[in-house]
Write a protein that holds these residues in place. Structure first.
Motif, PDB file in Angstrom:
ATOM      1  N   GLU A 173       0.828  -1.198   0.000  1.00  0.00           N
ATOM      2  CA  GLU A 173       0.000   0.000   0.000  1.00  0.00           C
ATOM      3  C   GLU A 173       0.867   1.254   0.000  1.00  0.00           C
ATOM      4  O   GLU A 173       1.971   1.242   0.533  1.00  0.00           O
ATOM      5  CB  GLU A 173      -0.861   0.045   1.268  1.00  0.00           C
ATOM      6  N   VAL A 174       0.346   2.329  -0.587  1.00  0.00           N
ATOM      7  CA  VAL A 174       1.007   3.624  -0.465  1.00  0.00           C
ATOM      8  C   VAL A 174       0.025   4.551   0.235  1.00  0.00           C
ATOM      9  O   VAL A 174      -1.057   4.823  -0.277  1.00  0.00           O
ATOM     10  CB  VAL A 174       1.391   4.206  -1.838  1.00  0.00           C
ATOM     11  N   VAL A 175       0.402   5.005   1.437  1.00  0.00           N
ATOM     12  CA  VAL A 175      -0.507   5.830   2.230  1.00  0.00           C
ATOM     13  C   VAL A 175       0.136   7.179   2.500  1.00  0.00           C
ATOM     14  O   VAL A 175       1.306   7.245   2.886  1.00  0.00           O
ATOM     15  CB  VAL A 175      -0.851   5.140   3.571  1.00  0.00           C
ATOM     16  N   ALA A 176      -0.614   8.244   2.282  1.00  0.00           N
ATOM     17  CA  ALA A 176      -0.100   9.582   2.540  1.00  0.00           C
ATOM     18  C   ALA A 176      -0.513  10.030   3.934  1.00  0.00           C
ATOM     19  O   ALA A 176      -1.629   9.753   4.369  1.00  0.00           O
ATOM     20  CB  ALA A 176      -0.637  10.567   1.502  1.00  0.00           C
ATOM     21  N   VAL A 177       0.416  10.687   4.614  1.00  0.00           N
ATOM     22  CA  VAL A 177       0.080  11.334   5.880  1.00  0.00           C
ATOM     23  C   VAL A 177       0.092  12.836   5.596  1.00  0.00           C
ATOM     24  O   VAL A 177       1.115  13.379   5.197  1.00  0.00           O
ATOM     25  CB  VAL A 177       1.079  10.978   6.985  1.00  0.00           C
ATOM     26  N   VAL A 178      -1.048  13.462   5.763  1.00  0.00           N
ATOM     27  CA  VAL A 178      -1.202  14.851   5.331  1.00  0.00           C
ATOM     28  C   VAL A 178      -1.524  15.739   6.525  1.00  0.00           C
ATOM     29  O   VAL A 178      -2.189  15.298   7.463  1.00  0.00           O
ATOM     30  CB  VAL A 178      -2.347  14.968   4.301  1.00  0.00           C
ATOM     31  N   GLY A 179      -1.056  16.952   6.471  1.00  0.00           N
ATOM     32  CA  GLY A 179      -1.381  17.907   7.520  1.00  0.00           C
ATOM     33  C   GLY A 179      -0.466  19.097   7.419  1.00  0.00           C
ATOM     34  O   GLY A 179       0.559  19.049   6.763  1.00  0.00           O
ATOM     35  N   GLU A 180      -0.873  20.170   8.079  1.00  0.00           N
ATOM     36  CA  GLU A 180      -0.039  21.366   8.061  1.00  0.00           C
ATOM     37  C   GLU A 180       1.211  21.126   8.880  1.00  0.00           C
ATOM     38  O   GLU A 180       1.319  20.146   9.613  1.00  0.00           O
ATOM     39  CB  GLU A 180      -0.820  22.533   8.667  1.00  0.00           C
ATOM     40  N   ASN A 181       2.158  22.073   8.789  1.00  0.00           N
ATOM     41  CA  ASN A 181       3.325  21.984   9.661  1.00  0.00           C
ATOM     42  C   ASN A 181       2.858  22.030  11.102  1.00  0.00           C
ATOM     43  O   ASN A 181       1.989  22.804  11.454  1.00  0.00           O
ATOM     44  CB  ASN A 181       4.280  23.145   9.416  1.00  0.00           C
ATOM     45  N   GLY A 182       3.465  21.191  11.920  1.00  0.00           N
ATOM     46  CA  GLY A 182       3.090  21.187  13.325  1.00  0.00           C
ATOM     47  C   GLY A 182       1.855  20.350  13.589  1.00  0.00           C
ATOM     48  O   GLY A 182       1.333  20.325  14.691  1.00  0.00           O
TER      49      GLY A 182
END
Lengths: 502, 321
Positions: A29-38
């Motif tokens: 699987e290829v999973v992205a972890v997304v979010g702003e800095n911090g």
């Protein structure tokens, strides 16, 4: 399930970096972890990689609970991380780097034949043509990254964590990297991808999870979400649409900066440019096009071989950064950790670095006054911090970048040279920086901005200059901006070439 | 208060150590002995203070011990024919010059500080030996000079008083002047400092000059105490003791981090240990070993954040096993 994370939390003194986050990934699987800095992405990744231990929650590998005491233990379970700052030893050869930390021995001696054979096999698979004996430091960033990947493959890794892998790659190199990720996926290797580039998520990932302020916001299959929806998840609100009226209004006739035939071989070759009051000039180009060298030369950080510089119509010799600052030029350098900030000093002290003399009383620095000035500047840029006396290194990347810009604001600059101000920072921080640029120009300042992301330049600039191998290939005014043409110009095609093809 | 102790752990170490030594040896805490410790520690203290400046600025100065020796023979030697005030000025100026030369070669040619100052360590010691013909010089020094070593003002021995004064000036300088702040900036990130418009070379040369000056001043205090100058054995190994004192006080050898208070405590800790071990009749070999261990613990506790964090980690790993 290859890896499962259940309800992990991590506290630091006074801060909750991660609050009850769940995450899982299966082979292939290829999973992205997304979010702003911090948002807590790095914290989560460090916990998975064994670099730090969670205060609460559990990790399961192959459905059995594990507790990593350090990265080595995680690696022994097949979890490898490729950090944004590559962990290459530049003085060592390619093969030595590939087996860094787990050199193969036979009866107490290094077994070079076996290592070379294995390394070559891995390099072939990755499509890296560099010689095994080449010095790693002589290779390009993209090639060094492949060595990092080779390193983890040589450890029989099953889960690869990639932190911003495309940050310093060209378009073509990104395409190659993604091709590689697809083939790794086909071999059953799981990949966790951290990126700020949304289109990359949609191009390569199967699923994504979103973090915000250390909390788990949600997860989604890629096919169930679009870009706008994702951005909304990240920010917690909708993005405002672009307001084009902010452009142009500020531009005056007066030329504040005029560079003539700037040459510094082999980086800059007879570069001419003009900058008007209130104008935002973008510089587009690939890595190594001479973008950074150009602004550094204007700033006096590197000395020119030849060429003339006029500031506010007066021929000026800028021989040092001090002289540049005295003439109202300010530089936000490309690498904030190496060139922009003194990480051991506090947020406040970094903010006042170039403007310290102006906080002096008769008996030396007035600390209270300095602190107030620093707080003021940080507030103007919405720098998020717990205490202005904390070390600047404790801030997230986006906030560090804002401190670099706050420094310039305090220095009384009126020509801003911004080298990759948006690299590695999240959408929210990016918007804040664009707003700042427009505010600055509205007040009669001028800006030169470098970015690898041409879309950003198109968004923020009044004029874009394309640079290739130290030469200007084309300049566009707002209104004539054309993404694909700018990209081709940056890759060295002249406009005649483009016409010919069309 | 816990914040204070976390920032200045060396003060806790200093106090605890004094109490333990006082418990072990009744004479240790007597006024006469304490004043003795202050006298001895302040000599190294001057040198350590200079080293503190150089280290914060991202440099290293190994020539300090040789400068102490040169200063001592210059003062003793010149005083034979000239008024002592001349010799003192010449010695202090020589110290500053050695520092400026160190700083110049480090900045102008980008040489490694360790190499530059190893060279000047040898050269300066050689000059001092040549000047004195490697023999102690008993100058005709005026009695006022000896007051520098033996006088007592406000109940404090004069060397200690001068040392504390120097520390106070240094601390104010580092905290409240532009140049002082620039030393931290240059040591913390040279490239960022340069791009922020700081004259890096000037700042570095100043730190070496301060170090040279304070070492020469330590030489003056030494002449006042010994009533003679000597080039061969004077100040040998002081560069390492000075670095040790600074490091115990939390000055980072990577540059950019450190305080005067810490260096002062570091110098006192080293002075106190030497004194207490003598009182307790501890074998000198053991003294070196203990100093080494204290240094190692100090540096380990700084590099891992703080001692508490280290202990926590220790406990954590025990629980797991």
């Amino acid at each position: 399930m290859l890896l499962e994370v259940r309800g992990v939390s991590k506290f630091y003194p006074g801060v909750k970096a991660l609050k009850g986050v769940d995450f899982n990934i299966d082979a292939g699987e290829v999973v992205a972890v997304v979010g702003e800095n911090g948002a807590g992405k790095s914290t989560l990744m460090k916990i998975i990689a064994g670099a730090i231990q969670p205060n609460q929650g559990e990790l399961l590998v192959d459905n059995e609970p594990v507790s990593f005491s350090g990265p080595l233990e995680a690696q022994s379970r097949g979890i490898c991380t490729i950090y944004q700052e590559l962990m290459i030893v530049p003085e060592l050869s390619v093969v030595e780097n590939v087996f860094l930390g787990h050199l193969k021995e036979r009866r107490g001696f290094l077994n070079w034949p076996v290592m070379r054979k294995e390394a070559q096999a891995i390099l072939d698979r990755l499509g890296l043509t560099a010689s095994l004996d080449a010095k790693a430091g002589d290779l390009s960033v993209a090639e060094q990254q492949l060595i990092e990947i080779a390193k983890s493959l040589s450890r029989k890794s099953r889960l690869l964590i990639m932190d911003e892998p495309t940050a310093s790659l060209s378009k073509e190199e990104v395409a190659n990297l993604f091709e590689l990720v697809r083939s790794l996926k086909a071999d059953g290797i799981a990949v966790v991808l951290i990126t700020h580039h949304l289109h990359e998520i949609f191009e390569i990932c199967d699923r994504l999870i979103v973090l915000r302020d250390g909390e788990y916001v949600g997860a989604s299959n890629i096919k169930d979400i679009d870009e706008a929806g994702l951005v909304e998840m990240m920010l917690g609100h909708k993005v405002e649409t672009e307001d084009d009226s902010r452009h142009r209004a500020a531009i005056g006739d007066e030329i504040v900066l005029h560079a003539k035939d700037l040459t510094r071989s082999p980086y800059l070759d007879n570069i001419n440019l003009t900058l008007r009051r209130g104008e935002v000039l973008g510089i587009a180009g690939l890595m190594g096009a001479g973008r950074t060298e150009l602004v550094r030369a204007i700033y006096g950080a590197d000395l020119l071989d030849s060429g003339e510089l006029s500031i506010n119509g007066k021929l000026t010799y800028v021989g040092s950064p001090r002289a540049a600052l005295d003439h109202g030029l300010g530089l936000a350098p490309e690498d904030r950790k190496i060139q922009g900030l003194v990480l051991s000093m506090s947020i406040g002290q970094n903010t006042t670095l170039p403007s310290l003399a102006s906080h002096g009383g008769t008996l030396g620095i007035n600390l209270a006054k300095e602190n107030r000035a620093a707080e003021e500047l940080c507030k103007r840029l919405f720098v998020k911090y717990a205490d202005i006396n904390h070390a600047v290194g404790t801030l997230s990347g986006g906030n560090q970048q804002k401190v670099v810009l706050a420094k310039l604001l305090g220095a009384g600059t009126d020509i801003y040279l911004l080298d990759e101000p948006t690299r590695g920072i999240d959408i929210g921080a990016k918007e804040a920086i664009f707003d700042l640029i427009w505010d600055l120009t509205a007040q009669g300042n001028s800006v030169i901005i470098i970015s690898s992301v041409i879309e950003e330049l198109i968004r923020v600039c009044d004029r874009i200059m394309c640079l290739h191998l130290g030469r200007v290939t084309q300049t566009y005014d707002r209104g004539d901006f054309d993404l694909s043409r700018i990209m081709l110009n940056a890759m060295g095609k002249t406009s005649e070439d483009i016409e010919a093809v069309q | 208060m816990t914040g204070f102790f976390r920032t200045y752990p060396f003060i806790v170490v200093l106090v605890v150590m004094a109490l333990v030594f006082g418990f072990l040896s009744p004479t240790f805490l007597e006024a006469g002995n304490l004043s003795n410790i202050l006298k001895q520690a302040s000599l190294l203290g001057f040198v350590a203070l200079g080293t503190c400046f150089v280290l914060i600025g991202g440099g290293l100065d190994l020539s300090v011990g040789s400068v102490v020796a040169l200063s001592s023979v210059l003062i003793a030697g010149l005083s034979a024919t000239l008024p002592p005030i001349v010799g003192i000025h010449v010695a202090l100026l020589a110290g500053i010059l050695v520092g400026v030369a160190n700083g110049y070669f480090v900045t102008a040619f980008n040489f490694q500080p360790i190499i530059v100052t190893i060279s000047s360590m040898a050269i300066v010691r050689g000059i001092a030996m040549a000047y004195s013909d490697s023999r102690p010089i008993f100058g005709t020094l005026p009695d006022e000079l000896f007051l520098l070593a033996d006088g007592v003002v406000f109940g404090l021995p004069v060397p200690a008083l001068l040392f504390f004064l120097a520390c106070a000036i240094a601390a104010l300088f580092l905290r409240y002047t532009n140049l002082g702040r620039q030393i931290y900036q240059v040591g913390g990130n040279e490239e960022a400092a340069r791009l922020a418009g700081i004259n890096v070379a000037r700042v570095k040369i100043v730190t070496y000059a301060i170090s040279g000056f304070l070492s020469a001043f330590a030489g003056l205090m030494l002449v006042a105490r010994m009533q003679s100058g000597e080039a061969v054995r004077t100040g040998v190994g002081w560069e390492l003791d000075a670095i040790a004192a600074a490091a115990i006080g939390g000055v980072s050898l990577m540059g950019g981090i450190g305080t005067v208070v810490g260096t002062l405590c570091g110098a006192l800790i080293i002075g106190m240990m030497a004194n207490a071990f003598n009182l307790l009749g501890v074998n000198p070999y053991w003294q070196r070993i203990v100093i080494g261990i204290v240094l190692a613990i100090a540096v380990a506790s700084y590099s891992s954040g703080n001692l508490r964090e280290m202990l926590k980690r220790l406990r954590f790993s025990k629980q797991r096993n």
